[in-house]
Design a protein around this motif. Structure first.
Motif, PDB file in Angstrom:
ATOM      1  N   VAL A  21       3.181   2.632 -16.668  1.00  0.00           N
ATOM      2  CA  VAL A  21       3.602   1.227 -16.626  1.00  0.00           C
ATOM      3  C   VAL A  21       4.745   1.038 -15.619  1.00  0.00           C
ATOM      4  O   VAL A  21       4.873  -0.025 -15.009  1.00  0.00           O
ATOM      5  CB  VAL A  21       4.018   0.752 -18.046  1.00  0.00           C
ATOM      6  N   VAL A  22       5.531   2.112 -15.411  1.00  0.00           N
ATOM      7  CA  VAL A  22       6.698   1.984 -14.530  1.00  0.00           C
ATOM      8  C   VAL A  22       6.329   1.504 -13.120  1.00  0.00           C
ATOM      9  O   VAL A  22       6.885   0.501 -12.644  1.00  0.00           O
ATOM     10  CB  VAL A  22       7.498   3.312 -14.491  1.00  0.00           C
ATOM     11  N   PRO A  23       5.391   2.168 -12.412  1.00  0.00           N
ATOM     12  CA  PRO A  23       5.053   1.679 -11.068  1.00  0.00           C
ATOM     13  C   PRO A  23       4.520   0.248 -11.071  1.00  0.00           C
ATOM     14  O   PRO A  23       4.812  -0.522 -10.146  1.00  0.00           O
ATOM     15  CB  PRO A  23       3.945   2.638 -10.604  1.00  0.00           C
ATOM     16  N   MET A  24       3.801  -0.103 -12.144  1.00  0.00           N
ATOM     17  CA  MET A  24       3.283  -1.477 -12.187  1.00  0.00           C
ATOM     18  C   MET A  24       4.423  -2.483 -12.262  1.00  0.00           C
ATOM     19  O   MET A  24       4.412  -3.505 -11.581  1.00  0.00           O
ATOM     20  CB  MET A  24       2.333  -1.637 -13.384  1.00  0.00           C
ATOM     21  N   LEU A  25       5.416  -2.163 -13.106  1.00  0.00           N
ATOM     22  CA  LEU A  25       6.567  -3.061 -13.219  1.00  0.00           C
ATOM     23  C   LEU A  25       7.323  -3.130 -11.897  1.00  0.00           C
ATOM     24  O   LEU A  25       7.697  -4.211 -11.442  1.00  0.00           O
ATOM     25  CB  LEU A  25       7.522  -2.547 -14.312  1.00  0.00           C
TER      26      LEU A  25
ATOM     27  N   PHE B 259       0.826  -1.205   0.000  1.00  0.00           N
ATOM     28  CA  PHE B 259       0.000   0.000   0.000  1.00  0.00           C
ATOM     29  C   PHE B 259       0.863   1.260   0.000  1.00  0.00           C
ATOM     30  O   PHE B 259       0.742   2.108  -0.876  1.00  0.00           O
ATOM     31  CB  PHE B 259      -0.911   0.039   1.237  1.00  0.00           C
ATOM     32  N   THR B 260       1.742   1.373   0.998  1.00  0.00           N
ATOM     33  CA  THR B 260       2.489   2.624   1.140  1.00  0.00           C
ATOM     34  C   THR B 260       3.357   2.867  -0.082  1.00  0.00           C
ATOM     35  O   THR B 260       3.449   3.997  -0.573  1.00  0.00           O
ATOM     36  CB  THR B 260       3.381   2.596   2.394  1.00  0.00           C
ATOM     37  N   PHE B 261       3.965   1.798  -0.585  1.00  0.00           N
ATOM     38  CA  PHE B 261       4.878   1.952  -1.724  1.00  0.00           C
ATOM     39  C   PHE B 261       4.105   2.344  -2.982  1.00  0.00           C
ATOM     40  O   PHE B 261       4.438   3.328  -3.648  1.00  0.00           O
ATOM     41  CB  PHE B 261       5.632   0.639  -1.923  1.00  0.00           C
ATOM     42  N   SER B 262       3.047   1.582  -3.285  1.00  0.00           N
ATOM     43  CA  SER B 262       2.357   1.855  -4.549  1.00  0.00           C
ATOM     44  C   SER B 262       1.556   3.149  -4.477  1.00  0.00           C
ATOM     45  O   SER B 262       1.480   3.888  -5.458  1.00  0.00           O
ATOM     46  CB  SER B 262       1.457   0.683  -4.927  1.00  0.00           C
ATOM     47  N   LEU B 263       1.004   3.469  -3.323  1.00  0.00           N
ATOM     48  CA  LEU B 263       0.257   4.721  -3.203  1.00  0.00           C
ATOM     49  C   LEU B 263       1.190   5.925  -3.368  1.00  0.00           C
ATOM     50  O   LEU B 263       0.831   6.916  -3.990  1.00  0.00           O
ATOM     51  CB  LEU B 263      -0.478   4.783  -1.862  1.00  0.00           C
ATOM     52  N   THR B 264       2.399   5.816  -2.810  1.00  0.00           N
ATOM     53  CA  THR B 264       3.360   6.914  -2.962  1.00  0.00           C
ATOM     54  C   THR B 264       3.833   7.021  -4.413  1.00  0.00           C
ATOM     55  O   THR B 264       3.975   8.119  -4.952  1.00  0.00           O
ATOM     56  CB  THR B 264       4.573   6.701  -2.036  1.00  0.00           C
ATOM     57  N   LEU B 265       4.047   5.852  -5.024  1.00  0.00           N
ATOM     58  CA  LEU B 265       4.495   5.858  -6.419  1.00  0.00           C
ATOM     59  C   LEU B 265       3.501   6.595  -7.314  1.00  0.00           C
ATOM     60  O   LEU B 265       3.890   7.289  -8.248  1.00  0.00           O
ATOM     61  CB  LEU B 265       4.632   4.421  -6.941  1.00  0.00           C
ATOM     62  N   GLY B 266       2.218   6.433  -7.056  1.00  0.00           N
ATOM     63  CA  GLY B 266       1.211   6.953  -7.979  1.00  0.00           C
ATOM     64  C   GLY B 266       0.645   8.311  -7.607  1.00  0.00           C
ATOM     65  O   GLY B 266      -0.067   8.908  -8.395  1.00  0.00           O
ATOM     66  N   ASP B 267       0.973   8.801  -6.397  1.00  0.00           N
ATOM     67  CA  ASP B 267       0.299  10.023  -5.950  1.00  0.00           C
ATOM     68  C   ASP B 267       0.821  11.268  -6.677  1.00  0.00           C
ATOM     69  O   ASP B 267       2.011  11.399  -6.939  1.00  0.00           O
ATOM     70  CB  ASP B 267       0.516  10.204  -4.447  1.00  0.00           C
TER      71      ASP B 267
ATOM     72  N   ALA C 299       5.511  -5.274  -9.531  1.00  0.00           N
ATOM     73  CA  ALA C 299       5.615  -6.691  -9.892  1.00  0.00           C
ATOM     74  C   ALA C 299       6.942  -7.256  -9.416  1.00  0.00           C
ATOM     75  O   ALA C 299       6.995  -8.330  -8.806  1.00  0.00           O
ATOM     76  CB  ALA C 299       5.462  -6.858 -11.403  1.00  0.00           C
ATOM     77  N   VAL C 300       8.015  -6.488  -9.661  1.00  0.00           N
ATOM     78  CA  VAL C 300       9.340  -6.935  -9.225  1.00  0.00           C
ATOM     79  C   VAL C 300       9.385  -7.036  -7.703  1.00  0.00           C
ATOM     80  O   VAL C 300       9.884  -8.008  -7.126  1.00  0.00           O
ATOM     81  CB  VAL C 300      10.440  -5.967  -9.742  1.00  0.00           C
ATOM     82  N   TYR C 301       8.802  -6.034  -7.041  1.00  0.00           N
ATOM     83  CA  TYR C 301       8.803  -5.991  -5.585  1.00  0.00           C
ATOM     84  C   TYR C 301       8.085  -7.216  -5.001  1.00  0.00           C
ATOM     85  O   TYR C 301       8.594  -7.878  -4.082  1.00  0.00           O
ATOM     86  CB  TYR C 301       8.128  -4.706  -5.126  1.00  0.00           C
ATOM     87  N   LEU C 302       6.920  -7.535  -5.551  1.00  0.00           N
ATOM     88  CA  LEU C 302       6.155  -8.678  -5.048  1.00  0.00           C
ATOM     89  C   LEU C 302       6.892  -9.985  -5.301  1.00  0.00           C
ATOM     90  O   LEU C 302       6.910 -10.884  -4.461  1.00  0.00           O
ATOM     91  CB  LEU C 302       4.773  -8.736  -5.711  1.00  0.00           C
TER      92      LEU C 302
END
Lengths: 339, 312
Positions: B290-294, B246-254, B297-300
């Motif tokens: 696409v960058v945050p999605m990639l 949550f924290t990582f992806s929310l920050t990436l996209g905000d 994916a790598v993170y998971l």
């Protein structure tokens, strides 16, 4: 004079939870090498006693000694005592081998040595080759064995078992009873186990302490507590018993005291049967018959009270029959008080 | 004379119940079709359209999208200014995640292990209440708190710690003219806004660690520090990883927080916002998305390899 301090000594130990005295002024000595059972109904304080020995609880009053050393204020991780938990408490993020080696890893034993020790501990509980399994893949009986190996591998001075066989089915339970007994004999470690199953306590333990409402009501060998209960509670709780009021006991050749009479000591005969000299008898009518496999329990209403007789299966008594109950006078055990 | 075994069914409702009882898979089918349609068509479909856009390019002269397959848009991501946006955003997201995890753990641990009754209710209230108020209001509130005329500066003056605040603001990179115009300010607001999303899963994971695991560990000789390291933390890790997603992806996209609190340097979300809006460069905006999605994916994948989900 040779003096050996007891494995576990309770001196006037009390433990309260809020206003409830879970353990109430308990004094107890458990000798080294004993297989000792803490027996009682749920909420009687037996598990709290076990947790006091393990160090998960500290007494509010009194003292506990383990092999002569005070346990006051000593945390569980500095006690040379290990526990087999009721629901095993195996760590799900470790393999079976890692679980067993956990205590050794904590002590800083090298990887090769602790793996070898874990391996032989698992072999001891007949789980050789299970090192790399995950605990979720094991059956209840296997988890029990892993928990046992995990505790024993540390070489505890006292092994505590909390309802160790409670979650197992009957066949497995009988098998584990045998194995625990022979394990205890061969290792010579003091075992203290908690159970609410009187059959388990009688068959496994050298000595039994019977708990009721936070107090120990009787301590003795299995035959002591079974044959010579000192209170109605013990007579009732350990096996089932007919409890005879003082007048009834006195009228049938016993003492004028509350008296225990085990159902299996009573024979059922026809009303006109001869009564041997050393025996007492009472006439009555069969009111209930309960078939229990190996034995049949027959309830007979006598003039004064209903008695239960336990006879080998296959008696031809029927409900409503008039019968005579015959038992040796020596089978009547007078108990201390009516409580 | 025979007695009917079955009770007579009652009306159409009874008939439907009987049908569902006999065919449980029908219930599953009926329940799942609407959400699957929604996720399948609207969500995955638009994601796919986005992916498709990222392989087109923008004609620099006409400003029109060229509908031909090309990787040139992705190549643009590696140009210095764009790569810096990505690096800046990922660094911020990583720092926010680590800080959130460190702050969240003790709170979650207290709530899971010790809070009972009204303290537990208070915990949930304290963690959830910020989520009830508008995100924008909270961010603007922080802007005021962090502003040069704001309460933090005032406190620093009152406590004669102005030198400390000025010293922090004078730091290269993270500092700035005031907290509300610095990376440090952006970071503080991110941590504040996303913290509940870290606390709740961590607390849920800790809640599932039975007390007797801790007793068993102590029983086997582990002091509290060893028990934490070898039992509690590994078992809480899936929760921390869930929170960090949550924290990582929310920050990436905000794109709102860095817009309101921070310096003028863009983050990925702002870049997407500007590119698809004023610039009309939909392909590059899509490529940025696409960058945050990639990265996720790598993170998971890495988290899974580290065994973070083994206990689930």
């Amino acid at each position: 004079m040779s003096f050996m301090s007891p494995a576990v000594r309770f001196q006037n130990v009390s433990r309260r939870f809020g206003s409830v005295r879970a353990v109430d002024n308990v004094s107890l000595d458990i000798e080294p090498g004993e297989f000792f059972a803490l027996l009682g109904p749920s909420g009687s304080g037996k598990t709290t006693c076990l947790r006091l020995i393990a160090g998960f609880e500290q007494p509010d009053e009194g003292h506990i000694e383990i092999f002569g050393e005070t346990a006051d204020g000593v945390p569980p991780y500095r006690r040379n005592v290990n526990t087999v938990f009721q629901d095993y408490a195996l760590f799900p993020h470790m393999t079976v081998g890692e679980n067993v080696a956990y205590g050794l890893m904590i002590k800083g034993v090298g990887k090769a040595e602790r793996e070898a020790k874990a391996k032989s501990a698992l072999a001891m509980v007949k789980l050789a080759g299970y090192e790399s399994r995950r605990t979720a893949q094991l059956s209840g009986g296997q988890r029990q064995r892993v928990a046992l190996a995990r505790a024993l591998v540390n070489g505890p001075k006292v092994l505590l078992l909390d309802e160790p066989l409670g979650a197992l089915d009957l066949k497995l339970r009988e098998q584990m009873q045998e194995e625990l007994k022979s394990l205890q004999t061969s290792l010579g470690i003091t075992f203290v186990f908690v159970t609410h199953d009187q059959g388990e306590a009688l068959s496994m333990a050298n000595r039994v302490a019977i708990f009721n409402e936070g107090k120990i009501v009787q301590v003795g060998t299995p035959s002591d507590v079974y044959e010579r209960p000192t209170s109605r509670f013990v007579a009732d709780f350990v096996g089932s018993s007919n409890v005879l009021p003082p007048e009834f006991a006195a009228a049938h050749g016993g003492h004028a005291a509350w008296t225990s009479l085990r159902p299996e000591k009573i024979q059922i005969a026809s009303q006109n049967a001869l009564v041997p000299a050393a025996c007492a008898h009472a006439k009555g009518i069969v009111t209930a018959i309960s078939y229990q496999g190996a034995v049949t329990r027959i309830t007979v209403a006598t003039e004064k009270l209903a008695l239960i007789a336990s006879t080998p299966a296959g008696t031809d008594v029927r409900k409503g029959d008039s019968v005579s109950l015959i038992w040796p006078k020596s089978a009547m055990v007078a108990m201390g008080e009516g409580a | 004379m025979t007695t009917a075994v079955a009770e007579r069914q009652r009306g159409i409702g009874g008939a439907i119940s009987d049908l569902f009882f006999a065919r449980p898979q029908l219930v599953t089918f009926l329940l799942l079709t609407p959400p699957l349609l929604w996720i399948g068509v609207v969500y995955i479909g638009s994601l796919f359209a986005l992916l498709l856009q990222s392989f087109y390019s923008l004609d620099d002269f006409s400003g029109l999208v060229v509908h031909e397959f090309t990787l040139s848009t992705y190549a643009q991501l590696f140009e210095a200014s764009n790569a810096q946006i990505i690096l800046r955003t990922v660094t911020m997201a990583a720092l926010v995640t680590v800080a959130s995890a460190i702050i969240a753990f003790p709170i979650a641990y207290y709530a899971a292990r010790y809070a009972r009754g009204w303290t537990k209710a208070l915990f949930y209230l304290a963690v959830m209440m910020p989520l009830w108020s508008s995100y924008l209001v909270k961010v603007y509130a922080w802007k005021l708190i962090l502003a040069k005329e704001g309460i933090i500066t005032w406190f620093a003056n009152e406590l004669h710690l102005r030198w400390l605040l000025d010293g922090i603001l004078a730091l290269p990179v993270v500092g700035g003219p005031s907290l509300s115009f610095s990376y440090l300010g952006t970071f503080l607001v991110f941590v504040y806004i996303w913290l509940p999303y870290m606390i709740l899963p961590t607390q849920a994971a800790l809640e599932r660690v039975p007390a007797n695991f801790i007793e068993a560990s102590a029983d086997l000789g582990a002091d509290p520090r060893q028990t934490f390291r070898t039992v509690i933390f590994p078992l809480a890790l899936p929760g921390i990883v869930a929170g960090s997603i949550f924290t990582f992806s929310l920050t990436l996209g905000d794109y709102i927080i860095p817009q309101i609190v921070g310096n003028s340097r863009l983050m990925i979300g702002q870049a997407v916002y500007t590119l698809q809006g004023t610039a009309g460069n939909i392909p590059l905006a899509a490529a940025f998305t696409v960058v945050p999605m990639l990265i996720m994916a790598v993170y998971l994948w890495m988290a899974k390899r580290m065994g973070a989900f083994d206990v689930l």
